[in-house]
Design a protein around this motif. Structure first.
Motif, PDB file in Angstrom:
ATOM      1  N   HIS A 320       0.542  -1.288  -0.248  1.00 55.84           N
ATOM      2  CA  HIS A 320      -0.160   0.250   0.151  1.00 55.84           C
ATOM      3  C   HIS A 320       0.864   0.934   0.001  1.00 55.84           C
ATOM      4  O   HIS A 320       2.225   1.635   0.393  1.00 55.84           O
ATOM      5  CB  HIS A 320      -0.860   0.104   1.186  1.00 55.84           C
ATOM      6  CG  HIS A 320      -0.400   0.442   2.135  1.00 55.84           C
ATOM      7  ND1 HIS A 320      -0.002  -0.765   3.628  1.00 55.84           N
ATOM      8  CD2 HIS A 320       0.137   1.837   2.969  1.00 55.84           C
ATOM      9  CE1 HIS A 320       0.076   0.754   4.698  1.00 55.84           C
ATOM     10  NE2 HIS A 320       0.372   1.700   4.171  1.00 55.84           N
ATOM     11  N   VAL A 321       0.234   2.195  -0.653  1.00 56.38           N
ATOM     12  CA  VAL A 321       1.010   3.351  -0.153  1.00 56.38           C
ATOM     13  C   VAL A 321      -0.294   4.791  -0.405  1.00 56.38           C
ATOM     14  O   VAL A 321      -1.611   4.595  -0.325  1.00 56.38           O
ATOM     15  CB  VAL A 321       1.495   4.420  -1.248  1.00 56.38           C
ATOM     16  CG1 VAL A 321       2.652   3.280  -2.043  1.00 56.38           C
ATOM     17  CG2 VAL A 321       0.143   4.487  -2.428  1.00 56.38           C
ATOM     18  N   ARG A 322       0.448   6.178   1.038  1.00 57.77           N
ATOM     19  CA  ARG A 322      -0.817   6.473   1.647  1.00 57.77           C
ATOM     20  C   ARG A 322      -0.266   7.964   2.162  1.00 57.77           C
ATOM     21  O   ARG A 322       1.224   8.430   2.331  1.00 57.77           O
ATOM     22  CB  ARG A 322      -0.951   5.966   3.068  1.00 57.77           C
ATOM     23  CG  ARG A 322      -2.124   6.527   4.064  1.00 57.77           C
ATOM     24  CD  ARG A 322      -2.057   6.206   5.547  1.00 57.77           C
ATOM     25  NE  ARG A 322      -3.114   5.078   5.329  1.00 57.77           N
ATOM     26  CZ  ARG A 322      -3.536   3.601   5.611  1.00 57.77           C
ATOM     27  NH1 ARG A 322      -1.957   3.868   6.477  1.00 57.77           N
ATOM     28  NH2 ARG A 322      -3.798   3.103   5.250  1.00 57.77           N
ATOM     29  N   ALA A 323      -0.692   8.563   2.164  1.00 59.26           N
ATOM     30  CA  ALA A 323      -0.672   9.645   2.028  1.00 59.26           C
ATOM     31  C   ALA A 323      -1.380  10.876   1.962  1.00 59.26           C
ATOM     32  O   ALA A 323      -2.786  10.795   2.110  1.00 59.26           O
ATOM     33  CB  ALA A 323       0.079  11.088   0.685  1.00 59.26           C
ATOM     34  N   GLY A 324      -1.329  11.851   3.289  1.00 55.51           N
ATOM     35  CA  GLY A 324      -1.968  12.986   3.772  1.00 55.51           C
ATOM     36  C   GLY A 324      -1.013  14.007   4.400  1.00 55.51           C
ATOM     37  O   GLY A 324      -0.232  14.259   3.898  1.00 55.51           O
ATOM     38  N   TYR A 325      -2.503  15.413   4.120  1.00 54.13           N
ATOM     39  CA  TYR A 325      -1.941  17.430   4.546  1.00 54.13           C
ATOM     40  C   TYR A 325      -2.642  17.355   5.316  1.00 54.13           C
ATOM     41  O   TYR A 325      -4.744  17.471   5.201  1.00 54.13           O
ATOM     42  CB  TYR A 325      -1.899  17.388   3.463  1.00 54.13           C
ATOM     43  CG  TYR A 325      -0.457  19.095   3.354  1.00 54.13           C
ATOM     44  CD1 TYR A 325       1.092  18.767   3.351  1.00 54.13           C
ATOM     45  CD2 TYR A 325      -1.337  20.312   3.695  1.00 54.13           C
ATOM     46  CE1 TYR A 325       1.118  20.394   3.459  1.00 54.13           C
ATOM     47  CE2 TYR A 325      -0.261  20.884   3.814  1.00 54.13           C
ATOM     48  CZ  TYR A 325       0.937  21.581   3.762  1.00 54.13           C
ATOM     49  OH  TYR A 325       1.955  22.527   3.877  1.00 54.13           O
ATOM     50  N   ASN A 326      -2.608  17.898   6.311  1.00 58.52           N
ATOM     51  CA  ASN A 326      -2.641  18.510   7.269  1.00 58.52           C
ATOM     52  C   ASN A 326      -2.739  19.919   7.067  1.00 58.52           C
ATOM     53  O   ASN A 326      -2.335  21.194   6.931  1.00 58.52           O
ATOM     54  CB  ASN A 326      -2.003  18.285   8.520  1.00 58.52           C
ATOM     55  CG  ASN A 326      -2.192  16.965   9.021  1.00 58.52           C
ATOM     56  OD1 ASN A 326      -2.845  16.808   9.643  1.00 58.52           O
ATOM     57  ND2 ASN A 326      -0.499  17.114  10.037  1.00 58.52           N
ATOM     58  N   PRO A 337      -6.698  16.278   3.743  1.00 56.29           N
ATOM     59  CA  PRO A 337      -6.957  15.328   2.658  1.00 56.29           C
ATOM     60  C   PRO A 337      -6.425  14.730   2.516  1.00 56.29           C
ATOM     61  O   PRO A 337      -5.303  14.135   3.165  1.00 56.29           O
ATOM     62  CB  PRO A 337      -6.728  16.332   1.755  1.00 56.29           C
ATOM     63  CG  PRO A 337      -6.668  17.760   2.152  1.00 56.29           C
ATOM     64  CD  PRO A 337      -6.696  17.279   3.799  1.00 56.29           C
ATOM     65  N   ALA A 338      -6.850  13.184   2.237  1.00 55.77           N
ATOM     66  CA  ALA A 338      -6.040  12.171   2.454  1.00 55.77           C
ATOM     67  C   ALA A 338      -6.362  10.606   1.494  1.00 55.77           C
ATOM     68  O   ALA A 338      -7.277  10.836   0.944  1.00 55.77           O
ATOM     69  CB  ALA A 338      -6.091  10.820   3.416  1.00 55.77           C
ATOM     70  N   ILE A 339      -5.351   9.937   0.575  1.00 54.42           N
ATOM     71  CA  ILE A 339      -5.472   8.763  -0.109  1.00 54.42           C
ATOM     72  C   ILE A 339      -4.613   8.121   0.326  1.00 54.42           C
ATOM     73  O   ILE A 339      -3.273   7.538   0.202  1.00 54.42           O
ATOM     74  CB  ILE A 339      -5.061   9.522  -1.160  1.00 54.42           C
ATOM     75  CG1 ILE A 339      -5.601   8.449  -2.626  1.00 54.42           C
ATOM     76  CG2 ILE A 339      -3.318  10.433  -1.209  1.00 54.42           C
ATOM     77  CD1 ILE A 339      -5.259   9.142  -3.905  1.00 54.42           C
TER      78      ILE A 339
END
Length: 410
Positions: A320-326, A337-339
């Motif tokens: 898996h890969v996961r990213a988000g920004y606060n 937002p996160a994916i």
């Protein structure tokens, strides 16, 4: 679609009214270093399932409200060097068996054993372990019933991830190594942590031995599972004191990256109804990077089994890969937002099937009090092929879904 948007909006509004700032859990002190803390954790979800097919039956789109994860527990210290935790779970209370999350019972997405909680009566032990600090950070011995320390997604609580549901790197390794959805077993682990005084680097290790009776099938065999995990952190450390709990989002308080390698091995064993294997292994690595408000997380695992007949050998892959920004809002709450994208690919000889299972999760997390009070709204697309957990007979479809959640920890 307008109905589900309206339902999600109403759910979020109601949850906002409920979500008042929580108080700390009760904590008691008895002198001589003895402590007792009581804690509760809950995830209330509303899931709108679309395009669900089971066999030849296509189900109407539907909304389902249920308790996805619920925990009640106790933790504390017996003295300065000996700590403990015992907690219980009552998951999936109110879950409709035709909701999109309930499709993949064979990899344990729901329930204590992957079978769901259709009667709303399951209440079971989640963890029970004791940790003795031979050295405050360098050497800690843990014994009891807990997760083998391999694979970041496996050892990270579902209350910490930024996707709506945990990635496939949680469910497949647990079934592969332990044979149950919770992925817990009785065993012993020694672990430690060292952080450079200048804050440039750190290292965290865990080595364990666990008793995997699920793969003995009553005939004995080598039912011991050996596990190893070594993590190297550059920049800010992942943790400042040794722990077997892990985070994903540090809310702008960490600028660092952690690289980890994972390995697990079990000798000869037999899973009920399947051929006896000669060895069972996991080999993988994972990354967690935090820079100011940005979070990136990835994991790759190979799940291997060898048999006396070499044509039965297989190696499944899951990642898996996961990213988000606060984004910090004027009221000091945080919108993220996160994916997340996760995928499992079965080998041609795999006992799990030789297909693919793919999950894409896109959504928003609103942290009112970090992970203690969180609201989220996500769209999850599930896709796959025949002979995978996505479908059992080639005509099933797990379905896509829109999920709205309220998380409370205190």
């Amino acid at each position: 679609m307008r109905r589900v948007v309206a339902a999600a909006t109403i759910s979020l509004a109601a949850a906002t009214l409920i979500a008042q700032p929580s108080q700390a859990a009760p904590k008691f002190y008895f002198g001589d270093g003895k402590e007792l803390e009581i804690f509760f954790m809950n995830q209330l979800w509303g899931v709108y399932t679309m395009d669900r097919v089971e066999g030849t039956t296509k189900y109407d789109n539907r909304m389902d409200f249920f308790l996805r994860r619920s925990r009640v527990g106790f933790q504390g210290k017996i003295n300065e060097d000996l700590s403990w935790r015992v907690w219980f779970a009552y998951d999936n209370v109110g879950l409709d068996p035709h909701t999109a999350l309930a499709k993949n019972n064979n990899i344990g997405l729901v329930g204590s054993n992957g079978s769901g909680n259709t009667l709303n009566q399951q209440f079971y032990l989640w963890d029970a372990f004791f940790t003795y600090a031979l050295h405050k950070n360098w050497a800690n011995i843990t014994v009891g019933y807990f997760r083998p320390q391999v694979g970041r997604e496996n050892i990270t609580a579902g209350f910490e991830v930024s996707s709506f549901e945990k990635a496939l790197t949680n469910f497949y390794p647990r079934q592969h190594l332990v044979g149950t959805g919770p992925g817990r077993e009785t065993g012993i682990n020694i672990g430690g942590l060292y952080n450079d005084e200048k804050g440039k680097w750190g290292i965290n290790y865990n080595f364990g031995v666990f008793n995997t009776d699920k793969f003995s099938d009553g005939s004995g065999g080598d039912n011991l599972l050996y596990t190893a995990r070594v993590a190297l952190s550059l920049g800010d450390p992942e943790m400042k004191k040794y722990s077997m709990g892990y985070k994903v989002n540090y809310f702008g308080k960490r600028n660092g990256i952690t690289f980890s390698i994972n390995y697990a091995y079990q000798g000869r064993g037999k899973e009920t109804g399947k051929p006896q294997f000669k060895s069972n292994q996991l080999i993988g690595f994972d990354i967690l990077a935090n820079y100011k408000d940005f979070t990136f997380n990835a994991e790759y695992d190979e799940l291997k089994r060898d048999f006396d007949v070499s044509s039965l050998n297989y190696k499944d892959k899951v990642w898996h890969v996961r990213a988000g920004y606060n984004f910090t809002l004027p009221n000091k709450t945080i919108l993220e937002p996160a994916i997340t994208y996760s995928e499992w690919k079965g080998d041609k000889a795999s006992l799990n099937g030789n297909g693919k299972y793919k999950v894409t999760d896109i959504g928003l997390n609103w942290y009112i009090k970090q992970n203690n009070i969180k609201l989220n709204l996500h769209y999850v697309n599930q896709d796959g092929t025949k002979k995978s957990a996505y479908t059992t007979n080639g005509t099933d479809k797990a379905g896509d879904y829109i999920g709205v959640g309220l998380q409370l920890i205190f």
